[in-house]
Motif scaffolding. Sequence first.
Motif, PDB file in Angstrom:
ATOM      1  N   PRO A 165      19.539   7.474 -10.283  1.00 23.57           N
ATOM      2  CA  PRO A 165      19.963   6.742  -9.075  1.00 23.57           C
ATOM      3  C   PRO A 165      21.125   7.442  -8.378  1.00 23.57           C
ATOM      4  N   HIS A 166      20.954   7.643  -7.085  1.00 25.07           N
ATOM      5  CA  HIS A 166      21.938   8.419  -6.323  1.00 25.07           C
ATOM      6  C   HIS A 166      21.820   8.022  -4.859  1.00 25.07           C
ATOM      7  N   ARG A 167      22.739   8.562  -4.033  1.00 26.54           N
ATOM      8  CA  ARG A 167      22.691   8.268  -2.595  1.00 26.54           C
ATOM      9  C   ARG A 167      21.459   8.880  -1.940  1.00 26.54           C
ATOM     10  N   HIS A 168      21.015  10.016  -2.431  1.00 26.37           N
ATOM     11  CA  HIS A 168      19.797  10.651  -1.936  1.00 26.37           C
ATOM     12  C   HIS A 168      19.018  11.182  -3.137  1.00 26.37           C
ATOM     13  N   THR A 184      31.548  -5.900  15.304  1.00 19.39           N
ATOM     14  CA  THR A 184      30.982  -4.584  15.636  1.00 19.39           C
ATOM     15  C   THR A 184      31.262  -3.571  14.544  1.00 19.39           C
ATOM     16  N   ILE A 185      32.512  -3.497  14.096  1.00 16.49           N
ATOM     17  CA  ILE A 185      32.873  -2.526  13.059  1.00 16.49           C
ATOM     18  C   ILE A 185      32.171  -2.851  11.747  1.00 16.49           C
ATOM     19  N   GLY A 186      32.018  -4.133  11.440  1.00 18.76           N
ATOM     20  CA  GLY A 186      31.309  -4.508  10.219  1.00 18.76           C
ATOM     21  C   GLY A 186      29.856  -4.063  10.231  1.00 18.76           C
ATOM     22  N   LEU A 187      29.161  -4.290  11.344  1.00 21.87           N
ATOM     23  CA  LEU A 187      27.757  -3.870  11.441  1.00 21.87           C
ATOM     24  C   LEU A 187      27.638  -2.350  11.452  1.00 21.87           C
ATOM     25  N   MET A 188      28.568  -1.666  12.122  1.00 26.66           N
ATOM     26  CA  MET A 188      28.536  -0.204  12.113  1.00 26.66           C
ATOM     27  C   MET A 188      28.757   0.345  10.708  1.00 26.66           C
ATOM     28  N   ALA A 189      29.703  -0.235   9.988  1.00 24.24           N
ATOM     29  CA  ALA A 189      29.961   0.230   8.620  1.00 24.24           C
ATOM     30  C   ALA A 189      28.753  -0.020   7.724  1.00 24.24           C
ATOM     31  N   LEU A 190      28.107  -1.179   7.886  1.00 17.58           N
ATOM     32  CA  LEU A 190      26.917  -1.461   7.080  1.00 17.58           C
ATOM     33  C   LEU A 190      25.778  -0.513   7.441  1.00 17.58           C
ATOM     34  N   SER A 191      25.654  -0.173   8.732  1.00 13.47           N
ATOM     35  CA  SER A 191      24.625   0.787   9.140  1.00 13.47           C
ATOM     36  C   SER A 191      24.873   2.152   8.523  1.00 13.47           C
ATOM     37  N   GLN A 192      26.137   2.579   8.524  1.00 16.58           N
ATOM     38  CA  GLN A 192      26.452   3.868   7.927  1.00 16.58           C
ATOM     39  C   GLN A 192      26.255   3.852   6.415  1.00 16.58           C
ATOM     40  N   ALA A 193      26.498   2.712   5.786  1.00 18.77           N
ATOM     41  CA  ALA A 193      26.225   2.607   4.352  1.00 18.77           C
ATOM     42  C   ALA A 193      24.736   2.790   4.071  1.00 18.77           C
ATOM     43  N   CYS A 194      23.887   2.285   4.965  1.00 20.02           N
ATOM     44  CA  CYS A 194      22.448   2.470   4.801  1.00 20.02           C
ATOM     45  C   CYS A 194      22.046   3.922   5.055  1.00 20.02           C
ATOM     46  N   LEU A 195      22.594   4.521   6.117  1.00 23.69           N
ATOM     47  CA  LEU A 195      22.207   5.884   6.480  1.00 23.69           C
ATOM     48  C   LEU A 195      22.675   6.905   5.457  1.00 23.69           C
ATOM     49  N   THR A 196      23.770   6.641   4.771  1.00 25.21           N
ATOM     50  CA  THR A 196      24.282   7.583   3.773  1.00 25.21           C
ATOM     51  C   THR A 196      23.792   7.284   2.364  1.00 25.21           C
ATOM     52  N   GLY A 197      23.035   6.201   2.184  1.00 23.39           N
ATOM     53  CA  GLY A 197      22.516   5.859   0.863  1.00 23.39           C
ATOM     54  C   GLY A 197      23.456   5.029   0.021  1.00 23.39           C
ATOM     55  N   ILE A 198      24.651   4.702   0.526  1.00 25.76           N
ATOM     56  CA  ILE A 198      25.599   3.899  -0.244  1.00 25.76           C
ATOM     57  C   ILE A 198      25.048   2.489  -0.473  1.00 25.76           C
ATOM     58  N   ALA A 199      24.452   1.910   0.558  1.00 25.20           N
ATOM     59  CA  ALA A 199      23.937   0.545   0.436  1.00 25.20           C
ATOM     60  C   ALA A 199      22.792   0.474  -0.564  1.00 25.20           C
ATOM     61  N   GLY A 200      21.855   1.432  -0.491  1.00 26.19           N
ATOM     62  CA  GLY A 200      20.743   1.415  -1.438  1.00 26.19           C
ATOM     63  C   GLY A 200      21.189   1.611  -2.874  1.00 26.19           C
ATOM     64  N   LEU A 201      22.271   2.355  -3.075  1.00 34.15           N
ATOM     65  CA  LEU A 201      22.746   2.628  -4.430  1.00 34.15           C
ATOM     66  C   LEU A 201      23.538   1.459  -5.003  1.00 34.15           C
TER      67      LEU A 201
END
Length: 611
Positions: A184-187, A267-284
């Motif tokens: 399990p990893h970010r990518h 706005t900042i909360g949704l942007m941070a959550l989006s970036q967590a998804c795009l970088t794999g942090i959220a999935g991990l």
Amino acid sequence: MAESNTQGWRRSRERSLPGRRRMDFMLPIVRRQWQHNLGGSVEKRRHWSARWSVLAVVLVLLLGGRAALAGPVLALDAAAGELALDGHGQAWLDADGHADLASVAAGTAGAWVATVPGHIYPLRRGQALWFRFTLSEADDNERWYLQVPYPGVDRVTLSTQDPQGRWIEQTAGDTLAVAAWPLPHRHPLLPLALMPGTPQQFYLRVENRNGFGAPLQFTSERELVRQEQRSGLVLGIYFGLAGLSIVLALLAALPLRDAAFAWYALTIGLMALSQACLTGIAGLHLWPRQAWWNDVSAIALPPAAVAALLWFLSTVVSLPERSRRSHLLLAVLSVACLAAAGAILLVDPGWRSRILVPVMVLSILAAISVVAWAASRGDRHAGWLLVAMVPVAVGASLPLARLSGWLPVSFWTTHAMQIGIAIDLPLLMAVLVARSQHRRATSRRLHGLDRTDPATGLINAHVFLERLQRLIARSGRLKHDSLVLLVDIANTQALRRDFEPRWADELPLRVAGRLQSAAREFDSVARLADHRFGMLVEGPLTVDEVAATGPKIVARCLMPFKDRPLEWVAQVRVAHTLVPSGHDARSVVERLDAVLAAVPPDSKRAVFPVR
């Protein structure tokens, strides 16, 4: 002669078959070893049989087995720590996605082409992209991994054969729960099964609906730890800054009763959550077992963040008060972004990027245009908003270009948005703080209109009389003298005739500034009429101080003003008297007003003491 020909034939045969001579040399040794083992146990014979089978495989590789390997052999060097595939492998596109591993490994599936660094392979849903490459390592001091630095890839499967010929497969990607990945990893991060000194061939099957342009990197365990430390530092700074901004905005929203801070936090909360998804942090870390949501969240959350951003910008520049039409435009685009986010959850995965990219581009362009329009209409905060939006717009363009298949996966297409938002966060917070201060100052002025002059900020005539009455009482109680002055601008009509009319309207503001600079902290300056001011000078005062106050004010008003002609100066007339004088505040002002009213228009005298 015949003997000579025979010897020449033998020499030619020896030169053309060097491998056979090596085999002839090895066979007696193998035969003697086998005969020696015939007398041993069955278990011992099996042991030597396996050993010599491995030896035979090595000999086959030495004699020509390397020709069966695909492409050049990449030697993994522990000192370097990382190696990219670049042009050292081969690729093949399975147009219908039906080819199995056996046919691909046999070479009967299709024609392979050499890989090209930075190449973007067009892929659609149902298609598969195959890579094959050969790796070797000199020792087993380091474990090696295949990195696919693309957190949004749908599925990658790495296959190789063990010494017994069985296929070993490892799978990772967004369509598989992160908890079920081999590591399990970010990518996708897949361990490589290697034997020191033996080249090993690998096959990688890639499925992705938006094409594939990520580099394939082979990384040692030591280098991987070093990379994770750097990535953890960068991501920690970004998410820490985002979290701090959200907390500060929420703490300020309620006391200040300013909706802009609440929209900023959302706005900042949704942007941070989006970036967590795009970088794999959220999935991990957030949903490691939710494969479907991990796959769709990276596409569905960015338009929701843009919808909140549009409302935030409209609130900051007071768009509903400036232009209802522009506010309605942003409101419609915000609803369209939310509708796009909902549609992305329902449509076929191949349509997700086709919905996301146009909506995002249109919304960002509309937001920039509306803020630029507000700046052109004099909004004091819109210009800084434009400056803050530049890094976000640039950072968002790179991931959108990657989704559209125009750019390959790289550091900038993955992290540019984070860098842009990190620059944007303090700028937006500074704009909100400045806006809040301006709103509070405006609110104080509005609440103080009955006590202050709106043009100069000085106290008005009503407050001046109140303070004068208290000054008379205080001076009588403390038994000292204080000074009351009335100051009139005498040359307003002449300046209006000789210079631009608007300069005459500006003159009282300049005189108010001069009077404030001449007053002490505990003195009072008031604007009593368009061209009349009043001053209260607290005592005790000496006779010399009383005599010098009037001329000092006249001299200060006669000093030239910056960016104005030398002749454009204020000629003032000052009437003053000492208190307490046995009268109330209104009678004192009336006495001073009567003195100034009796002065001839052409009088050269400027200071009029009243006893």
